[in-house]
Design a protein around this motif. Structure first.
Motif, mmCIF file in Angstrom:
data_model
loop_
_atom_site.group_PDB
_atom_site.id
_atom_site.type_symbol
_atom_site.label_atom_id
_atom_site.label_comp_id
_atom_site.label_asym_id
_atom_site.label_seq_id
_atom_site.Cartn_x
_atom_site.Cartn_y
_atom_site.Cartn_z
ATOM 1 N N PRO A 79 0.841 -1.206 0.000
ATOM 2 C CA PRO A 79 0.000 0.000 0.000
ATOM 3 C C PRO A 79 0.867 1.243 0.000
ATOM 4 C CG PRO A 79 0.146 -0.906 2.225
ATOM 5 C CD PRO A 79 0.877 -1.864 1.311
ATOM 6 N N SER A 108 -3.926 1.734 -0.359
ATOM 7 C CA SER A 108 -3.777 2.620 0.806
ATOM 8 C C SER A 108 -5.052 3.401 1.100
ATOM 9 C CB SER A 108 -2.644 3.609 0.530
ATOM 10 O OG SER A 108 -2.606 4.610 1.509
ATOM 11 N N THR A 156 -2.132 -0.531 9.334
ATOM 12 C CA THR A 156 -0.743 -0.079 9.505
ATOM 13 C C THR A 156 -0.582 0.471 10.917
ATOM 14 O OG1 THR A 156 -0.481 0.353 7.159
ATOM 15 C CG2 THR A 156 1.023 1.515 8.634
ATOM 16 N N ASP A 196 1.912 9.795 5.180
ATOM 17 C CA ASP A 196 2.394 9.417 3.853
ATOM 18 C C ASP A 196 1.875 10.329 2.754
ATOM 19 O OD1 ASP A 196 3.928 7.064 4.326
ATOM 20 O OD2 ASP A 196 2.063 6.047 4.800
ATOM 21 N N LYS A 228 0.404 -4.343 9.781
ATOM 22 C CA LYS A 228 1.591 -3.956 8.982
ATOM 23 C C LYS A 228 2.509 -3.075 9.823
ATOM 24 C CE LYS A 228 2.969 -1.612 4.689
ATOM 25 N NZ LYS A 228 3.476 -0.276 5.004
ATOM 26 N N ASP A 283 8.093 -6.603 3.766
ATOM 27 C CA ASP A 283 8.457 -5.655 2.713
ATOM 28 C C ASP A 283 9.599 -4.797 3.227
ATOM 29 O OD1 ASP A 283 7.669 -3.188 4.039
ATOM 30 O OD2 ASP A 283 5.626 -3.424 3.324
ATOM 31 N N GLY A 285 12.855 -2.817 0.973
ATOM 32 C CA GLY A 285 14.157 -3.071 0.368
ATOM 33 C C GLY A 285 14.193 -4.231 -0.607
ATOM 34 N N ARG A 287 14.331 -5.804 -3.961
ATOM 35 C CA ARG A 287 14.650 -5.300 -5.302
ATOM 36 C C ARG A 287 15.030 -6.411 -6.274
ATOM 37 N NH1 ARG A 287 12.491 -1.945 -2.870
ATOM 38 N NH2 ARG A 287 13.210 0.147 -2.340
ATOM 39 N N GLY A 306 7.340 -1.590 -2.523
ATOM 40 C CA GLY A 306 6.763 -0.259 -2.350
ATOM 41 C C GLY A 306 7.240 0.696 -3.423
ATOM 42 N N ARG A 307 8.439 1.277 -3.248
ATOM 43 C CA ARG A 307 8.921 2.266 -4.226
ATOM 44 C C ARG A 307 8.928 1.725 -5.660
ATOM 45 N NH1 ARG A 307 11.837 2.896 0.359
ATOM 46 N NH2 ARG A 307 11.969 4.943 1.335
HETATM 47 C C1 LIG Z 1 5.584 7.131 -1.478
HETATM 48 C C2 LIG Z 1 5.207 6.069 -0.484
HETATM 49 C C3 LIG Z 1 3.977 6.133 0.137
HETATM 50 C C4 LIG Z 1 3.624 5.146 1.080
HETATM 51 N N1 LIG Z 1 2.371 5.172 1.631
HETATM 52 C C5 LIG Z 1 1.993 4.195 2.484
HETATM 53 C C6 LIG Z 1 0.676 4.151 2.986
HETATM 54 O O1 LIG Z 1 -0.178 4.975 2.639
HETATM 55 N N2 LIG Z 1 0.370 3.159 3.859
HETATM 56 C C7 LIG Z 1 1.294 2.235 4.258
HETATM 57 O O2 LIG Z 1 0.963 1.367 5.067
HETATM 58 N N3 LIG Z 1 2.539 2.224 3.758
HETATM 59 C C8 LIG Z 1 2.911 3.178 2.887
HETATM 60 N N4 LIG Z 1 4.162 3.159 2.348
HETATM 61 C C9 LIG Z 1 5.113 2.081 2.735
HETATM 62 C C10 LIG Z 1 4.973 0.853 1.822
HETATM 63 O O3 LIG Z 1 3.766 0.183 2.036
HETATM 64 C C11 LIG Z 1 6.087 -0.168 2.090
HETATM 65 O O4 LIG Z 1 6.082 -0.531 3.445
HETATM 66 C C12 LIG Z 1 7.477 0.324 1.710
HETATM 67 O O5 LIG Z 1 7.466 1.205 0.621
HETATM 68 C C13 LIG Z 1 8.353 -0.892 1.386
HETATM 69 O O6 LIG Z 1 9.675 -0.535 1.178
HETATM 70 P P1 LIG Z 1 10.324 -0.301 -0.284
HETATM 71 O O7 LIG Z 1 9.829 1.036 -0.752
HETATM 72 O O8 LIG Z 1 11.783 -0.303 0.016
HETATM 73 O O9 LIG Z 1 9.896 -1.443 -1.169
HETATM 74 C C14 LIG Z 1 4.531 4.115 1.408
HETATM 75 C C15 LIG Z 1 5.762 4.054 0.737
HETATM 76 C C16 LIG Z 1 6.104 5.002 -0.198
HETATM 77 C C17 LIG Z 1 7.434 4.897 -0.892
#
Ligand SMILES: Cc1cc2nc3c(=O)[nH]c(=O)nc-3n(C[C@H](O)[C@H](O)[C@H](O)COP(=O)(O)O)c2cc1C
Length: 366
Positions: A79, A108, A156, A196, A228, A283, A285, A287, A306-307
């Motif tokens: 999300p 999300s 979350t 976020d 989460k 989740d 990191g 890649r 995520g990213r």
């Molecule tokens: C731009 C952005 C917005 C995010 N928004 C939320 C969110 O609304 N709710 C949430 O539980 N996690 C949010 N996350 C976290 C992601 O769910 C996830 O835990 C995280 O991005 C995983 O790491 P990674 O980016 O290294 O893959 C967000 C992450 C990013 C990069």
């Protein structure tokens, strides 16, 4: 002539070129020194694979389930708020990309498209990610998610206070995108927006839910509940005792609290603590396909990105999200072959060397 992206880092590089500077920064940023964001990666790199040969691995099965929902591979879309940051079609495009790969997406609370719009588009399972926004709004969100056909609620838990990214503060980033799930809701912006989706300190200050209040949440819906952001054996133990259906080990991509371990480092103690009573995902990191294999070998059932979903979206909308997922699929498949494995549901723990000293300090008896 430019080659198609051959790994997720190619998508990252192209997304950086495609997006306006400040939009890139807000997606890429981690909290404070970004120590945890980096550690999410270095921790994966500290784990090494133990390849196995001369086994019959001609047929490899990557399919799995999350709470009974079928996925074509053990990778799901995390999300994340405001996909309009990366593509005008937002979460609808992401859902299409995830569906093209037959995998699950968590949507999300802070999405720009409404949960109903996304549900309309998705042909693969959806979980609704919940940020508690006060009792009345949370109840509204949960009931709508159930009605729209979401398969679980992912609460979350790791954002008890605002954690603005310093890059956003420096950029004076102020693009506030539409909150699709709150159209027509007459509440102040800082009640509807969370950390976020908004920049700075003036964001939702609703008191987070407590363990005791999970009962209230569960009473609203028959949907399974995933927590989460769990990162310790202590919290994982309480979660499992509370009857939670899944825990997603996550550092939120290092975006909330800096100076913690990487998420993958916490997986062994969390898996140990829940004693098989709930599913464990991770989740932060991820890649490479080898990261997925490592996480599964340590006991995770599936792994989230995520990213990278934003990178895919920015490069090519739904096709880009699909492209990112398909690259991971190929890499998981190859790593399985080299590790002598035929099913992701059956990975042997001795596939990875775990560095000495990983895991929690000695635990008190629960
Ligand atoms: C731009 C952005 C917005 C995010 N928004 C939320 C969110 O609304 N709710 C949430 O539980 N996690 C949010 N996350 C976290 C992601 O769910 C996830 O835990 C995280 O991005 C995983 O790491 P990674 O980016 O290294 O893959 C967000 C992450 C990013 C990069």
């Amino acid at each position: 002539m430019r080659l198609d992206p051959i790994n997720l880092y190619d998508y990252e590089e192209r997304a950086k070129l495609a997006l306006p500077h400040d939009d890139w920064d807000t997606i890429d940023a981690g909290a404070m020194d970004m120590f945890t964001t980096r550690r999410n990666r270095t921790a994966f790199e500290e784990l090494t694979l133990r390849p196995r040969f001369l086994r019959d691995t001609g047929e490899r099965d990557l399919s799995t389930t999350m709470l009974g929902n079928e996925l074509s591979m053990p990778v799901f879309v995390c999300p994340a708020g405001s996909h309009h940051r990366a593509h005008p079609e937002g979460e609808v495009a992401t859902a299409r990309g995830a569906s093209m790969s037959n995998t699950l997406m968590m949507l999300s609370t802070g999405s720009n498209c409404s949960m109903e719009e996304v549900a309309e588009e998705a042909t693969s399972p959806l979980f609704f990610q919940l940020y508690h926004r006060g009792y009345d709004l949370t109840e509204m969100l949960v009931r709508r998610a159930e009605e729209a056909g979401f398969k679980a609620i992912t609460l979350t838990v790791d954002t008890p206070a605002p954690s603005p990214k310093e890059r956003d503060l420096r950029n004076r980033y102020n693009r506030n995108f539409e909150q699709g799930n709150f159209r027509g809701v007459n509440k102040p912006e800082n009640v509807l927006r969370g950390t976020d989706e908004s920049v700075g300190w003036n964001v939702n200050r609703t008191v987070p839910l407590s363990w005791q209040e999970l009962e209230w949440l569960r009473g609203l819906t028959g949907l399974p509940l995933v927590l989460k952001g769990i990162r310790t054996a202590e919290d994982a133990h309480i979660a499992a005792e509370s009857g939670v259906d899944g825990v997603l080990v996550s550092t939120h991509g290092g975006r909330q609290l800096d100076m913690t371990m990487g998420a993958i480092e916490m997986v062994p103690e969390v898996v140990d603590a829940v004693k098989g009573n709930c599913e464990v995902y991770v989740d932060s990191g991820v890649r490479r396909g080898s990261d997925v294999v490592k996480a599964l070998a340590l006991g995770a059932k599936a792994v989230g990105i995520g990213r990278p979903l934003f990178w895919g979206l920015a490069v090519n909308g739904a096709e880009g999200v699909h492209g990112v997922l398909e690259l991971l699929r190929e890499e998981v498949d190859r790593a399985m072959a080299y590790c002598g494995q035929t099913s992701v549901q059956d990975l042997e723990p001795n596939l990875v060397n775990v560095p000495q000293g990983w895991g929690a300090p000695p635990q008190p008896d629960f």
